[in-house]
Design a protein around this motif. Structure first.
Motif, PDB file in Angstrom:
ATOM      1  N   HIS A   9     -17.727  29.350   0.004  1.00 36.36           N
ATOM      2  CA  HIS A   9     -18.980  28.661   0.342  1.00 36.36           C
ATOM      3  C   HIS A   9     -18.694  27.250   0.868  1.00 36.36           C
ATOM      4  CE1 HIS A   9     -23.171  27.556   0.211  1.00 36.36           C
ATOM      5  NE2 HIS A   9     -22.846  26.485  -0.487  1.00 36.36           N
ATOM      6  N   ALA A  10     -17.752  26.557   0.243  1.00 34.08           N
ATOM      7  CA  ALA A  10     -17.398  25.209   0.692  1.00 34.08           C
ATOM      8  C   ALA A  10     -16.928  25.227   2.145  1.00 34.08           C
ATOM      9  CB  ALA A  10     -16.317  24.617  -0.208  1.00 34.08           C
ATOM     10  N   ARG A  11     -16.131  26.217   2.499  1.00 35.63           N
ATOM     11  CA  ARG A  11     -15.661  26.315   3.878  1.00 35.63           C
ATOM     12  C   ARG A  11     -16.814  26.625   4.826  1.00 35.63           C
ATOM     13  NH1 ARG A  11     -10.746  29.874   6.456  1.00 35.63           N
ATOM     14  NH2 ARG A  11     -11.078  29.121   8.544  1.00 35.63           N
ATOM     15  N   ALA A  12     -17.702  27.516   4.395  1.00 36.22           N
ATOM     16  CA  ALA A  12     -18.836  27.901   5.236  1.00 36.22           C
ATOM     17  C   ALA A  12     -19.746  26.724   5.553  1.00 36.22           C
ATOM     18  CB  ALA A  12     -19.633  29.011   4.561  1.00 36.22           C
ATOM     19  N   ILE A  13     -19.860  25.788   4.620  1.00 36.79           N
ATOM     20  CA  ILE A  13     -20.710  24.622   4.882  1.00 36.79           C
ATOM     21  C   ILE A  13     -19.895  23.418   5.362  1.00 36.79           C
ATOM     22  CG2 ILE A  13     -22.540  25.397   3.332  1.00 36.79           C
ATOM     23  CD1 ILE A  13     -21.531  23.333   1.270  1.00 36.79           C
ATOM     24  N   ARG A  14     -18.645  23.707   5.756  1.00 39.91           N
ATOM     25  CA  ARG A  14     -17.753  22.719   6.373  1.00 39.91           C
ATOM     26  C   ARG A  14     -17.384  21.542   5.468  1.00 39.91           C
ATOM     27  NH1 ARG A  14     -17.073  23.544  11.884  1.00 39.91           N
ATOM     28  NH2 ARG A  14     -18.460  25.112  12.731  1.00 39.91           N
ATOM     29  N   ARG A  15     -17.211  21.831   4.181  1.00 46.29           N
ATOM     30  CA  ARG A  15     -16.698  20.804   3.278  1.00 46.29           C
ATOM     31  C   ARG A  15     -15.189  20.762   3.403  1.00 46.29           C
ATOM     32  NH1 ARG A  15     -19.014  20.777  -2.549  1.00 46.29           N
ATOM     33  NH2 ARG A  15     -18.212  18.668  -2.411  1.00 46.29           N
ATOM     34  N   SER A  16     -14.623  19.642   3.077  1.00 49.30           N
ATOM     35  CA  SER A  16     -13.175  19.445   3.133  1.00 49.30           C
ATOM     36  C   SER A  16     -12.492  20.195   1.995  1.00 49.30           C
ATOM     37  CB  SER A  16     -12.895  17.952   3.015  1.00 49.30           C
ATOM     38  OG  SER A  16     -11.555  17.712   2.735  1.00 49.30           O
ATOM     39  N   LYS A  17     -11.238  20.567   2.202  1.00 50.43           N
ATOM     40  CA  LYS A  17     -10.451  21.169   1.128  1.00 50.43           C
ATOM     41  C   LYS A  17     -10.314  20.199  -0.039  1.00 50.43           C
ATOM     42  CE  LYS A  17      -7.151  24.701   2.213  1.00 50.43           C
ATOM     43  NZ  LYS A  17      -5.787  25.026   2.543  1.00 50.43           N
ATOM     44  N   ASP A  18     -10.380  18.915   0.239  1.00 50.76           N
ATOM     45  CA  ASP A  18     -10.289  17.903  -0.808  1.00 50.76           C
ATOM     46  C   ASP A  18     -11.485  17.946  -1.753  1.00 50.76           C
ATOM     47  OD1 ASP A  18      -7.903  16.992   0.259  1.00 50.76           O
ATOM     48  OD2 ASP A  18      -8.884  15.467   1.486  1.00 50.76           O
ATOM     49  N   ALA A  19     -12.511  18.707  -1.414  1.00 47.55           N
ATOM     50  CA  ALA A  19     -13.710  18.803  -2.243  1.00 47.55           C
ATOM     51  C   ALA A  19     -13.520  19.725  -3.443  1.00 47.55           C
ATOM     52  CB  ALA A  19     -14.886  19.291  -1.395  1.00 47.55           C
ATOM     53  N   CYS A  20     -12.376  20.352  -3.563  1.00 53.49           N
ATOM     54  CA  CYS A  20     -12.121  21.262  -4.683  1.00 53.49           C
ATOM     55  C   CYS A  20     -12.285  20.509  -6.005  1.00 53.49           C
ATOM     56  CB  CYS A  20     -10.716  21.861  -4.600  1.00 53.49           C
ATOM     57  SG  CYS A  20     -10.368  23.001  -5.958  1.00 53.49           S
ATOM     58  N   PRO A  21     -13.161  21.008  -6.887  1.00 55.71           N
ATOM     59  CA  PRO A  21     -13.438  20.294  -8.140  1.00 55.71           C
ATOM     60  C   PRO A  21     -12.478  20.601  -9.284  1.00 55.71           C
ATOM     61  CG  PRO A  21     -14.866  22.199  -7.985  1.00 55.71           C
ATOM     62  CD  PRO A  21     -14.061  22.152  -6.694  1.00 55.71           C
ATOM     63  N   TYR A  22     -11.513  21.474  -9.058  1.00 54.74           N
ATOM     64  CA  TYR A  22     -10.643  21.916 -10.143  1.00 54.74           C
ATOM     65  C   TYR A  22      -9.343  21.129 -10.175  1.00 54.74           C
ATOM     66  CZ  TYR A  22     -13.997  25.687 -10.293  1.00 54.74           C
ATOM     67  OH  TYR A  22     -15.152  26.395 -10.379  1.00 54.74           O
ATOM     68  N   PRO A  23      -8.768  20.953 -11.367  1.00 48.99           N
ATOM     69  CA  PRO A  23      -7.520  20.182 -11.491  1.00 48.99           C
ATOM     70  C   PRO A  23      -6.332  20.863 -10.809  1.00 48.99           C
ATOM     71  CG  PRO A  23      -8.321  20.912 -13.667  1.00 48.99           C
ATOM     72  CD  PRO A  23      -9.264  21.431 -12.642  1.00 48.99           C
ATOM     73  N   ALA A  24      -5.414  20.037 -10.361  1.00 45.44           N
ATOM     74  CA  ALA A  24      -4.199  20.544  -9.715  1.00 45.44           C
ATOM     75  C   ALA A  24      -3.468  21.514 -10.638  1.00 45.44           C
ATOM     76  CB  ALA A  24      -3.284  19.375  -9.351  1.00 45.44           C
ATOM     77  N   LYS A  25      -2.891  22.544 -10.040  1.00 44.01           N
ATOM     78  CA  LYS A  25      -2.086  23.562 -10.726  1.00 44.01           C
ATOM     79  C   LYS A  25      -2.876  24.432 -11.703  1.00 44.01           C
ATOM     80  CE  LYS A  25       2.216  21.129 -10.077  1.00 44.01           C
ATOM     81  NZ  LYS A  25       3.491  20.728 -10.621  1.00 44.01           N
ATOM     82  N   SER A  26      -4.220  24.375 -11.637  1.00 40.89           N
ATOM     83  CA  SER A  26      -5.015  25.242 -12.508  1.00 40.89           C
ATOM     84  C   SER A  26      -5.267  26.570 -11.794  1.00 40.89           C
ATOM     85  CB  SER A  26      -6.348  24.580 -12.861  1.00 40.89           C
ATOM     86  OG  SER A  26      -7.191  24.512 -11.727  1.00 40.89           O
ATOM     87  N   PRO A  27      -5.476  27.647 -12.544  1.00 44.58           N
ATOM     88  CA  PRO A  27      -5.779  28.938 -11.911  1.00 44.58           C
ATOM     89  C   PRO A  27      -7.085  28.893 -11.122  1.00 44.58           C
ATOM     90  CG  PRO A  27      -5.411  29.217 -14.285  1.00 44.58           C
ATOM     91  CD  PRO A  27      -5.349  27.754 -13.993  1.00 44.58           C
ATOM     92  N   GLU A  28      -8.019  28.074 -11.584  1.00 56.64           N
ATOM     93  CA  GLU A  28      -9.290  27.951 -10.876  1.00 56.64           C
ATOM     94  C   GLU A  28      -9.105  27.288  -9.513  1.00 56.64           C
ATOM     95  OE1 GLU A  28      -8.812  26.870 -14.043  1.00 56.64           O
ATOM     96  OE2 GLU A  28     -10.044  28.296 -15.188  1.00 56.64           O
TER      97      GLU A  28
END
Length: 52
Positions: A9-28
Motif C-alpha cells: 500500500h505504501a508503494r501504491a500511494i508513492r510513499r518512500s521506502k524510508d516510511a517503513c515503521p518497523y525496526p531494522a532487522k525485524s521480521p516485520e
C-alpha cells in the motif's frame, strides 16, 4: 501477513521506502519491504508469486 500489505500500500500511494515503521532487522520490516518491492526478500525462498 499485515506488514506485506502495508508495504504494498505504501508503494501504491508513492510513499518512500524510508516510511517503513518497523525496526531494522525485524521480521516485520523484512515483510514490509517484500510488500513494497513486490518480491521476496533476497534471502528468502525462490518461489513464484501467484497471479491474483
Amino acid at each position: 501477513m499485515k506488514a506485506i500489505s502495508e508495504g504494498a500500500h505504501a508503494r501504491a500511494i508513492r510513499r518512500s521506502k524510508d516510511a517503513c515503521p518497523y525496526p531494522a532487522k525485524s521480521p516485520e520490516r523484512r515483510a514490509w519491504m517484500e510488500g513494497y518491492d513486490g518480491r521476496p526478500w533476497k534471502d528468502g525462498p525462490d518461489c513464484p508469486i501467484a497471479d491474483a
